[in-house]
Design a protein around this motif. Sequence first.
Motif, PDB file in Angstrom:
ATOM      1  N   GLU A  29       0.830  -1.204   0.000  1.00 43.06           N
ATOM      2  CA  GLU A  29       0.000   0.000   0.000  1.00 43.06           C
ATOM      3  C   GLU A  29       0.869   1.260   0.000  1.00 43.06           C
ATOM      4  N   ASP A  81       1.518   1.917  -3.475  1.00 42.80           N
ATOM      5  CA  ASP A  81       0.315   2.100  -4.292  1.00 42.80           C
ATOM      6  C   ASP A  81      -0.766   2.797  -3.461  1.00 42.80           C
ATOM      7  N   ASN A  95      -5.127   2.857  -3.280  1.00 43.97           N
ATOM      8  CA  ASN A  95      -5.723   1.677  -3.901  1.00 43.97           C
ATOM      9  C   ASN A  95      -6.843   1.173  -2.995  1.00 43.97           C
ATOM     10  N   LYS A  96      -8.098   1.408  -3.395  1.00 47.10           N
ATOM     11  CA  LYS A  96      -9.251   1.066  -2.565  1.00 47.10           C
ATOM     12  C   LYS A  96      -9.356  -0.437  -2.322  1.00 47.10           C
TER      13      LYS A  96
END
Length: 135
Positions: A42, A45, A48-49
């Motif tokens: 995470e 990124d 990112n949902k």
Amino acid sequence: MDYREYQAIMRENGYKESKAVRLFLKRAAAFNKRKQILMKQEEADCGNKILNQYINQTEEQRWKAVWDAIGCAEIEQRQGFMFFEDGGGDKFMGTMIAQYKGDLSRMTALEKATYKYFELIDEMRKRANRGQLAN
């Protein structure tokens, strides 16, 4: 919940940390390890949902495994024996066979549930031996 909170609950209630209880704690640790991997991803990124959803879901699974450990300790305390240390399902079923003279259909709902619970944690022990605790 962190380890100190877990210990406080165990101590407050006089629960013992048996082999079955430790299985649930190992499961919680496996989910925590998975969460750490996802959180590292995470960082690379952000936003990112889907990844964030999996992080939250994994934390919930970790939390549930800790509460399952506490629940297992409560069950063992209430029934007066530990699942693995005191002989597990075989000795329990031997007692039921003797008590009901072989007619296991006379077992109470609680006795049936106790054996079913043992079968479930025994399966979890087998999965742990295969390294599949977080599955």
